[in-house]
Design a protein around this motif. Structure first.
Motif, PDB file in Angstrom:
ATOM      1  N   UNK A 131       0.821  -1.211   0.000  1.00  0.00           N
ATOM      2  CA  UNK A 131       0.000   0.000   0.000  1.00  0.00           C
ATOM      3  C   UNK A 131       0.853   1.260   0.000  1.00  0.00           C
ATOM      4  N   UNK A 132       2.155   1.143   0.280  1.00  0.00           N
ATOM      5  CA  UNK A 132       3.043   2.300   0.290  1.00  0.00           C
ATOM      6  C   UNK A 132       4.006   2.321  -0.896  1.00  0.00           C
ATOM      7  N   UNK A 133       3.819   1.414  -1.848  1.00  0.00           N
ATOM      8  CA  UNK A 133       4.707   1.328  -3.008  1.00  0.00           C
ATOM      9  C   UNK A 133       4.037   1.799  -4.286  1.00  0.00           C
ATOM     10  N   UNK A 134       4.814   1.764  -5.388  1.00  0.00           N
ATOM     11  CA  UNK A 134       4.334   2.226  -6.698  1.00  0.00           C
ATOM     12  C   UNK A 134       3.730   1.126  -7.560  1.00  0.00           C
ATOM     13  N   UNK A 135       4.236  -0.095  -7.454  1.00  0.00           N
ATOM     14  CA  UNK A 135       3.798  -1.139  -8.373  1.00  0.00           C
ATOM     15  C   UNK A 135       3.887  -2.520  -7.762  1.00  0.00           C
ATOM     16  N   UNK A 136       3.400  -3.533  -8.489  1.00  0.00           N
ATOM     17  CA  UNK A 136       3.379  -4.906  -7.985  1.00  0.00           C
ATOM     18  C   UNK A 136       4.708  -5.630  -8.202  1.00  0.00           C
ATOM     19  N   UNK A 137       4.816  -6.781  -7.590  1.00  0.00           N
ATOM     20  CA  UNK A 137       5.938  -7.692  -7.804  1.00  0.00           C
ATOM     21  C   UNK A 137       5.393  -9.117  -7.659  1.00  0.00           C
TER      22      UNK A 137
END
Length: 160
Positions: free
Chosen positions: A16-22
């Motif tokens: 929820x605090x990042x830019x994109x998925x992994x």
């Protein structure tokens, strides 16, 4: 209770605090599989997927919890713990099965901030051959076309 899906190798997660998925990597074992015709590619993810190498790129982009003036520090994923796993089954590695409802805790946030976008399983259809039993096929799927229905003659059925 709503349906839950087992997480497998390649499941997409986000912070929820990042830019994109992994994509999740299963490193805690090499013998428990789920889903798909070629299950060797779909290891079951467990609560033992911990540490810093649990994702393919090992980043969710920039971490909004780590500002650096006009920008943010890059996220370096470290999973401390998983919540919301399936408690009724323990695999041979001592881990509990993760589901699409599971969340991971990172040391920066200190709370379950990593969630699942897609569980990683996929459905595969079977290859249909010419030896299909048309009667059985029509009973299973009355809307499928049979040779009779392909003819120009249309039959009417009266329900009483």
């Amino acid at each position: 209770m709503s349906k839950q899906y087992v997480l497998v190798q390649g499941a997409q997660c986000k912070c929820q605090f990042g830019d994109g998925p992994d994509k999740l990597k299963v490193l805690s074992h090499s013998k428990f599989y789920a889903s798909d015709q070629n299950a060797a590619d779909k290891l079951i993810a467990t609560s033992m997927e911990l540490g810093g190498a649990t994702f393919e790129a090992n980043t969710f982009g920039q971490c909004k919890l780590q500002p650096t003036g006009s920008s943010f520090k890059p996220c370096q994923i470290v999973v401390m713990q998983w919540d919301g796993f399936y408690k009724d089954v323990e695999l041979g590695n001592g881990g509990k099965i993760l589901t699409d409802k599971s969340k991971a805790i990172c040391p920066i946030a200190g709370s379950p901030c990593i969630s699942v976008i897609q569980h990683g399983q996929s459905t595969e259809g079977s290859v249909s051959g010419n030896n299909d039993n048309k009667e059985v096929e029509n009973q299973l799927n009355p809307l499928s076309e049979t040779e009779e229905q392909n003819s120009s003659e249309i039959k009417q059925v009266k329900f009483t």
